[in-house]
Motif scaffolding. Sequence first.
Motif, PDB file in Angstrom:
ATOM      1  N   TYR A  32       0.803  -1.206   0.000  1.00  0.00           N
ATOM      2  CA  TYR A  32       0.000   0.000   0.000  1.00  0.00           C
ATOM      3  C   TYR A  32       0.843   1.266   0.000  1.00  0.00           C
ATOM      4  CZ  TYR A  32      -3.934  -2.997   1.031  1.00  0.00           C
ATOM      5  OH  TYR A  32      -4.903  -3.973   0.956  1.00  0.00           O
ATOM      6  N   THR A  50       2.370  12.193   0.897  1.00  0.00           N
ATOM      7  CA  THR A  50       2.204  10.802   0.490  1.00  0.00           C
ATOM      8  C   THR A  50       3.563  10.132   0.371  1.00  0.00           C
ATOM      9  OG1 THR A  50       2.296  11.224  -1.898  1.00  0.00           O
ATOM     10  CG2 THR A  50       0.122  11.346  -0.839  1.00  0.00           C
ATOM     11  N   VAL A 105      -4.387   7.565  -3.167  1.00  0.00           N
ATOM     12  CA  VAL A 105      -4.102   8.237  -1.898  1.00  0.00           C
ATOM     13  C   VAL A 105      -4.292   9.738  -2.067  1.00  0.00           C
ATOM     14  CG1 VAL A 105      -2.359   8.744  -0.157  1.00  0.00           C
ATOM     15  CG2 VAL A 105      -2.505   6.451  -1.120  1.00  0.00           C
ATOM     16  N   GLY A 110      -8.644   6.711  -0.451  1.00  0.00           N
ATOM     17  CA  GLY A 110      -7.940   5.579   0.128  1.00  0.00           C
ATOM     18  C   GLY A 110      -8.881   4.485   0.596  1.00  0.00           C
TER      19      GLY A 110
END
Length: 123
Positions: A32, A50, A105, A110
């Motif tokens: 992920y 991120t 994201v 998400g």
Amino acid sequence: QVQLVESGGGLVQAGGSLRLSCAASGRTFSNYAMGWFRQAPGKERELVATISRTGGSTYYIDSVKGRFTISRDNAKNTVYLQMNSLKPEDTAVYYCAAALTIPSVRAGTGDYWGEGTQVTVSS
């Protein structure tokens, strides 16, 4: 299913530092991409930073560049947000999010979200 639990928030004076942690459990964490978001009272949730699955690529919004650092430790299933030179405008609830891709994201779509941790910066 991935469970995310944030920690490390608190009250700090302007100019101070905090390190947020987001511990993941469940499915393989390294699959992920991860992100940190924040939401201040009366404002919309905004993306803060991120990080890619391997940690090799990071992104920051302009207002935190040079002050915040996102990192991850896939062996510990944890993503971090080191916050330095904090300002009162950084006050918000901070959330971590997980998604299979960085675009997901960044878009705030998400797959998994934590409950958040409060950061309060006093002037």
